[in-house]
Write a protein that holds these residues in place. Structure first.
Motif, PDB file in Angstrom:
ATOM      1  N   THR A  33       0.752  -1.173  -0.059  1.00 33.54           N
ATOM      2  CA  THR A  33       0.005   0.051  -0.010  1.00 33.54           C
ATOM      3  C   THR A  33       0.792   1.148   0.018  1.00 33.54           C
ATOM      4  O   THR A  33       2.002   1.395   0.946  1.00 33.54           O
ATOM      5  CB  THR A  33      -0.987   0.085   1.329  1.00 33.54           C
ATOM      6  N   ILE A  34       0.797   1.832  -0.987  1.00 33.95           N
ATOM      7  CA  ILE A  34       1.498   3.065  -0.947  1.00 33.95           C
ATOM      8  C   ILE A  34       0.929   4.491  -0.484  1.00 33.95           C
ATOM      9  O   ILE A  34      -0.491   4.610  -0.439  1.00 33.95           O
ATOM     10  CB  ILE A  34       2.117   3.456  -2.458  1.00 33.95           C
ATOM     11  N   HIS A  35       1.229   5.541   0.271  1.00 35.75           N
ATOM     12  CA  HIS A  35       0.903   6.540   0.767  1.00 35.75           C
ATOM     13  C   HIS A  35       1.602   7.832   0.281  1.00 35.75           C
ATOM     14  O   HIS A  35       2.632   7.980   0.382  1.00 35.75           O
ATOM     15  CB  HIS A  35       0.818   6.434   2.339  1.00 35.75           C
ATOM     16  N   HIS A  36       0.621   8.708  -0.239  1.00 39.25           N
ATOM     17  CA  HIS A  36       1.232  10.005  -0.720  1.00 39.25           C
ATOM     18  C   HIS A  36       1.349  10.870   0.654  1.00 39.25           C
ATOM     19  O   HIS A  36       0.477  10.577   1.370  1.00 39.25           O
ATOM     20  CB  HIS A  36       0.160  10.639  -1.678  1.00 39.25           C
ATOM     21  N   SER A  37       2.447  11.695   0.517  1.00 37.80           N
ATOM     22  CA  SER A  37       2.645  12.270   1.616  1.00 37.80           C
ATOM     23  C   SER A  37       1.705  13.644   1.709  1.00 37.80           C
ATOM     24  O   SER A  37       1.290  14.134   2.875  1.00 37.80           O
ATOM     25  CB  SER A  37       4.079  12.954   1.578  1.00 37.80           C
ATOM     26  N   SER A  38       1.377  14.256   0.584  1.00 41.95           N
ATOM     27  CA  SER A  38       0.179  15.441   0.838  1.00 41.95           C
ATOM     28  C   SER A  38      -0.452  15.582  -0.586  1.00 41.95           C
ATOM     29  O   SER A  38      -0.014  14.809  -1.632  1.00 41.95           O
ATOM     30  CB  SER A  38       1.310  16.857   0.827  1.00 41.95           C
ATOM     31  N   CYS A  40      -3.369  14.289  -1.576  1.00 39.74           N
ATOM     32  CA  CYS A  40      -4.177  13.250  -1.697  1.00 39.74           C
ATOM     33  C   CYS A  40      -5.360  12.817  -0.767  1.00 39.74           C
ATOM     34  O   CYS A  40      -5.094  12.625   0.319  1.00 39.74           O
ATOM     35  CB  CYS A  40      -3.436  11.908  -2.108  1.00 39.74           C
ATOM     36  N   LEU A  41      -6.650  13.021  -0.944  1.00 37.50           N
ATOM     37  CA  LEU A  41      -7.839  13.004  -0.285  1.00 37.50           C
ATOM     38  C   LEU A  41      -7.887  11.510   0.413  1.00 37.50           C
ATOM     39  O   LEU A  41      -7.585  11.060   1.628  1.00 37.50           O
ATOM     40  CB  LEU A  41      -8.849  13.224  -0.728  1.00 37.50           C
ATOM     41  N   LYS A  42      -7.453  10.412  -0.514  1.00 43.26           N
ATOM     42  CA  LYS A  42      -7.363   8.993  -0.046  1.00 43.26           C
ATOM     43  C   LYS A  42      -6.507   8.866   1.135  1.00 43.26           C
ATOM     44  O   LYS A  42      -6.560   8.025   1.942  1.00 43.26           O
ATOM     45  CB  LYS A  42      -7.101   8.406  -1.070  1.00 43.26           C
ATOM     46  N   CYS A  43      -5.122   9.288   0.709  1.00 44.34           N
ATOM     47  CA  CYS A  43      -4.157   9.018   1.792  1.00 44.34           C
ATOM     48  C   CYS A  43      -4.503  10.058   3.085  1.00 44.34           C
ATOM     49  O   CYS A  43      -3.999   9.560   4.059  1.00 44.34           O
ATOM     50  CB  CYS A  43      -2.722   9.527   0.925  1.00 44.34           C
ATOM     51  N   ALA A  44      -5.119  10.953   2.767  1.00 50.99           N
ATOM     52  CA  ALA A  44      -5.215  11.786   4.115  1.00 50.99           C
ATOM     53  C   ALA A  44      -6.251  11.075   4.986  1.00 50.99           C
ATOM     54  O   ALA A  44      -6.101  11.306   6.161  1.00 50.99           O
ATOM     55  CB  ALA A  44      -5.965  13.314   3.598  1.00 50.99           C
ATOM     56  N   ARG A  45      -7.094  10.284   4.511  1.00 47.18           N
ATOM     57  CA  ARG A  45      -8.081   9.329   5.183  1.00 47.18           C
ATOM     58  C   ARG A  45      -7.634   8.248   5.650  1.00 47.18           C
ATOM     59  O   ARG A  45      -7.971   7.413   6.458  1.00 47.18           O
ATOM     60  CB  ARG A  45      -9.235   8.842   4.286  1.00 47.18           C
ATOM     61  N   GLY A  46      -6.202   7.938   5.216  1.00 46.20           N
ATOM     62  CA  GLY A  46      -5.404   6.943   5.608  1.00 46.20           C
ATOM     63  C   GLY A  46      -5.497   5.566   4.779  1.00 46.20           C
ATOM     64  O   GLY A  46      -5.221   4.558   5.339  1.00 46.20           O
TER      65      GLY A  46
END
Ligand SMILES: [Zn+2]
Length: 115
Positions: A33-38, A40-46
């Motif tokens: 699972t990759i996470h964008h640092s900033s 990105c709404l999906k990644c902001a939701r975890g």
């Protein structure tokens, strides 16, 4: 008990059933699972983004990784299975040839004993 005839027949069968090697692929499939640092709404939701990765190990401990497109995953899974099947058949044939080698040696020794 394994005899020469049985070993030869089994070897013939394995060789005839050997799948085509053109589709083989070595390695294993991982889900990351990759996470964008900033930004990105999906990644902001975890949540993050699922990513399929092919990892291939080499002698000496190096590993190569290939990120896959979602539409490549099924094809890669199949190719990995083909590699395993091919390798398993080669191993089995090799074991039979080893058995025949030992049998040849034993028989020629017995022949010498009779002379
Ligand atoms: Zn993201």
């Amino acid at each position: 008990m394994m005899t020469r005839e049985r070993a030869l027949r089994k070897r013939e069968m394995l060789a005839a059933r050997l799948p085509s090697p053109s589709g083989v692929l070595r390695g294993s499939l991982l889900q990351r699972t990759i996470h964008h640092s900033s930004g990105c709404l999906k990644c902001a939701r975890g949540e993050g983004h699922p990513l399929a990765v092919l990892t291939v190990g080499y002698p000496g401990g190096t590993t190569r990784q290939v990120s896959l497109r979602p539409e490549q995953v099924a094809q890669v899974r199949k190719a990995l299975q083909q590699y395993r099947d091919f390798k398993r058949s080669l191993e089995a044939i090799s074991e039979l040839n080893q058995f025949l080698l030992r049998l040849d040696r034993k028989e020629s020794k017995e022949q010498e004993g009779k002379l």
